[in-house]
Enzyme design. Structure first.
Site, PDB file in Angstrom:
ATOM      1  CE  LYS A   1      -2.238  -1.173   3.778  1.00 53.70           C
ATOM      2  NZ  LYS A   1      -1.564  -2.468   4.053  1.00 53.70           N
TER       3      LYS A   1
ATOM      4  NE  ARG B   1      -4.988  -1.701   9.510  1.00 55.57           N
ATOM      5  CZ  ARG B   1      -3.883  -1.182   8.949  1.00 55.57           C
ATOM      6  NH1 ARG B   1      -3.850   0.070   8.592  1.00 55.57           N
ATOM      7  NH2 ARG B   1      -2.848  -1.935   8.766  1.00 55.57           N
TER       8      ARG B   1
ATOM      9  NE  ARG C   1       7.622  -2.556   6.322  1.00 51.75           N
ATOM     10  CZ  ARG C   1       6.311  -2.474   6.423  1.00 51.75           C
ATOM     11  NH1 ARG C   1       5.623  -1.828   5.525  1.00 51.75           N
ATOM     12  NH2 ARG C   1       5.685  -3.065   7.410  1.00 51.75           N
TER      13      ARG C   1
ATOM     14  NE  ARG D   1       5.880  -0.399  10.056  1.00 55.38           N
ATOM     15  CZ  ARG D   1       4.763  -0.398   9.337  1.00 55.38           C
ATOM     16  NH1 ARG D   1       4.708   0.284   8.222  1.00 55.38           N
ATOM     17  NH2 ARG D   1       3.707  -1.087   9.730  1.00 55.38           N
TER      18      ARG D   1
ATOM     19  NE  ARG E   1       1.626  -5.166  10.969  1.00 61.66           N
ATOM     20  CZ  ARG E   1       2.669  -4.734  10.255  1.00 61.66           C
ATOM     21  NH1 ARG E   1       3.885  -5.115  10.586  1.00 61.66           N
ATOM     22  NH2 ARG E   1       2.490  -3.936   9.244  1.00 61.66           N
TER      23      ARG E   1
HETATM   24  P1  AP5 Z   1       4.759  -1.581   1.888  1.00 58.64           P
HETATM   25  O1  AP5 Z   1       4.520  -0.716   0.693  1.00 58.64           O
HETATM   26  O2  AP5 Z   1       5.421  -0.955   3.064  1.00 58.64           O
HETATM   27  O3  AP5 Z   1       3.405  -2.321   2.296  1.00 58.64           O
HETATM   28  P2  AP5 Z   1       2.172  -1.797   3.155  1.00 58.64           P
HETATM   29  O4  AP5 Z   1       0.960  -2.466   2.599  1.00 58.64           O
HETATM   30  O5  AP5 Z   1       2.173  -0.319   3.239  1.00 58.64           O
HETATM   31  O6  AP5 Z   1       2.552  -2.479   4.524  1.00 58.64           O
HETATM   32  P3  AP5 Z   1       2.341  -1.940   6.009  1.00 58.64           P
HETATM   33  O7  AP5 Z   1       3.110  -2.855   6.904  1.00 58.64           O
HETATM   34  O8  AP5 Z   1       2.653  -0.474   6.079  1.00 58.64           O
HETATM   35  O9  AP5 Z   1       0.851  -2.188   6.187  1.00 58.64           O
HETATM   36  P4  AP5 Z   1       0.040  -2.163   7.461  1.00 58.64           P
HETATM   37  O10 AP5 Z   1      -1.298  -1.975   6.880  1.00 58.64           O
HETATM   38  O11 AP5 Z   1       0.169  -3.332   8.337  1.00 58.64           O
HETATM   39  O12 AP5 Z   1       0.712  -0.999   8.326  1.00 58.64           O
HETATM   40  P5  AP5 Z   1       0.232   0.472   8.702  1.00 58.64           P
HETATM   41  O13 AP5 Z   1       1.425   1.308   8.780  1.00 58.64           O
HETATM   42  O14 AP5 Z   1      -0.901   0.892   7.861  1.00 58.64           O
HETATM   43  O15 AP5 Z   1       5.607  -2.845   1.383  1.00 58.64           O
HETATM   44  C1  AP5 Z   1       6.097  -3.800   2.291  1.00 58.64           C
HETATM   45  C2  AP5 Z   1       7.501  -4.245   1.838  1.00 58.64           C
HETATM   46  O16 AP5 Z   1       7.388  -4.906   0.580  1.00 58.64           O
HETATM   47  C3  AP5 Z   1       8.484  -3.096   1.619  1.00 58.64           C
HETATM   48  O17 AP5 Z   1       9.770  -3.514   2.000  1.00 58.64           O
HETATM   49  C4  AP5 Z   1       8.427  -2.832   0.102  1.00 58.64           C
HETATM   50  O18 AP5 Z   1       9.637  -2.291  -0.399  1.00 58.64           O
HETATM   51  C5  AP5 Z   1       8.128  -4.225  -0.446  1.00 58.64           C
HETATM   52  N1  AP5 Z   1       7.287  -4.209  -1.642  1.00 58.64           N
HETATM   53  C6  AP5 Z   1       6.192  -3.439  -1.869  1.00 58.64           C
HETATM   54  N2  AP5 Z   1       5.651  -3.715  -3.069  1.00 58.64           N
HETATM   55  C7  AP5 Z   1       6.413  -4.702  -3.618  1.00 58.64           C
HETATM   56  C8  AP5 Z   1       6.354  -5.440  -4.842  1.00 58.64           C
HETATM   57  N3  AP5 Z   1       5.405  -5.216  -5.758  1.00 58.64           N
HETATM   58  N4  AP5 Z   1       7.276  -6.398  -5.053  1.00 58.64           N
HETATM   59  C9  AP5 Z   1       8.252  -6.641  -4.131  1.00 58.64           C
HETATM   60  N5  AP5 Z   1       8.364  -5.970  -2.948  1.00 58.64           N
HETATM   61  C10 AP5 Z   1       7.454  -5.026  -2.694  1.00 58.64           C
HETATM   62  O19 AP5 Z   1      -0.327   0.216  10.175  1.00 58.64           O
HETATM   63  C11 AP5 Z   1       0.534  -0.139  11.236  1.00 58.64           C
HETATM   64  C12 AP5 Z   1      -0.291  -0.388  12.479  1.00 58.64           C
HETATM   65  O20 AP5 Z   1      -0.971   0.827  12.875  1.00 58.64           O
HETATM   66  C13 AP5 Z   1      -1.416  -1.429  12.324  1.00 58.64           C
HETATM   67  O21 AP5 Z   1      -0.937  -2.745  12.533  1.00 58.64           O
HETATM   68  C14 AP5 Z   1      -2.385  -0.978  13.428  1.00 58.64           C
HETATM   69  O22 AP5 Z   1      -1.954  -1.397  14.678  1.00 58.64           O
HETATM   70  C15 AP5 Z   1      -2.271   0.552  13.381  1.00 58.64           C
HETATM   71  N6  AP5 Z   1      -3.283   1.158  12.482  1.00 58.64           N
HETATM   72  C16 AP5 Z   1      -3.058   1.814  11.315  1.00 58.64           C
HETATM   73  N7  AP5 Z   1      -4.205   2.230  10.758  1.00 58.64           N
HETATM   74  C17 AP5 Z   1      -5.192   1.813  11.580  1.00 58.64           C
HETATM   75  C18 AP5 Z   1      -6.618   1.918  11.537  1.00 58.64           C
HETATM   76  N8  AP5 Z   1      -7.252   2.526  10.507  1.00 58.64           N
HETATM   77  N9  AP5 Z   1      -7.320   1.382  12.566  1.00 58.64           N
HETATM   78  C19 AP5 Z   1      -6.706   0.787  13.605  1.00 58.64           C
HETATM   79  N10 AP5 Z   1      -5.367   0.634  13.710  1.00 58.64           N
HETATM   80  C20 AP5 Z   1      -4.617   1.151  12.699  1.00 58.64           C
HETATM   81 MG    MG Z   2       2.260   1.087   4.868  1.00 55.25          MG
END
Ligand code: AP5
Ligand code: MG
Length: 216
Positions: free
Chosen positions: A13, A88, A127, A160, A171
């Protein structure tokens, strides 16, 4: 263009968001980034959110909704917005729908990035993120030019806290229980598009763009 990016943790994402926002000149609204900013500043919300994030759980809806408020209606969102990691839960999706309805706005599309769990695990453990500008890297798929240094701002790259394997497993489970129901929710509204997120990031991006051009 008012877009939601939906997909399991590590589905790409954040990677896709940075490309989409520069193409469509819209702000990137990531609740994960917002929580990490609050954690970094050490405020009350950050301290509370960190307890959940470190366990791989969702931050409760009241805290999340309180933090995001109506950020997606602010003046920089005139051309639209890209929501990453929000909503979410069904409660969050309903709340977002209500706010947009009140403002007379519709969502353009909900893009669901589909990636299998085994691919996710290898992506997450590799990552690295920039501690200064937040740019994303991967030790296998997207290496920085210099080890542990950000290509863009020369900040230090870090892992992270929630990317430990045990937390990643939690997760993924939480995603299946609480967030996956949103796929049917938005399918029912006729605005869901699904893109294969397992391909090269550039190919995924091109597929997202051609899909968005059809629905805008
Ligand atoms: P990346 O682009 O970082 O993936 P992502 O989907 O953004 O992964 P996140 O870990 O950020 O998602 P998340 O939803 O768990 O975390 P968030 O920060 O939102 O890619 C991942 C890796 O793969 C990278 O190394 C990248 O380089 C690689 N990659 C990407 N695309 C690729 C491809 N096509 N091919 C190969 N490699 C690739 O949330 C964190 C925490 O915050 C949650 O767990 C929760 O506790 C809290 N939180 C956030 N939002 C909410 C909400 N709305 N409600 C409640 N809690 C929340
Ligand atoms: Mg992200």
């Amino acid at each position: 263009m008012r877009i939601i990016l939906l997909g399991s943790p590590g589905s790409g994402k954040g990677t896709q968001a940075s490309m989409i926002i520069s193409k469509y000149a819209i702000p990137h609204i990531s609740t994960g980034d917002m929580f990490r900013k609050n954690i970094k500043s050490g405020n009350e919300l950050g301290i509370e959110a960190k307890k959940y994030i470190d366990m791989g759980l969702l931050v409760p809806d009241d805290l999340t909704l309180g933090m995001i408020g109506d950020r997606f209606l602010e003046s920089d969102c005139q051309n639209g917005f890209l929501l990453d990691g929000f909503p979410r839960t069904l409660i969050q999706a309903e709340a977002l729908g209500e706010e947009l309805k009140r403002a007379g706005k519709n969502l353009t599309a909900v893009v669901n990035l589909e990636v299998n769990d085994d691919v996710i695990a290898s992506r997450m453990t590799g990552r690295r993120v920039c501690s200064k500008c937040g740019a994303n890297y991967n030790l296998v798929f997207n290496k920085p030019q210099e080890e542990d240094i950000c290509d863009k701002c020369h900040g230090q790259l870090i892992t992270r806290d929630d990317d430990k394997l045990a937390t990643v497993i939690n997760r993924l489970q939480v995603y299946k229980n609480e967030t996956q129901p949103l796929i049917d929710y938005y399918k029912g509204k006729g605005i869901l598009v699904t893109v294969n997120g397992e391909q090269d990031a550039e190919i995924v991006f091109n597929n997202i763009c051609s899909t968005l051009e059809k629905v805008r």
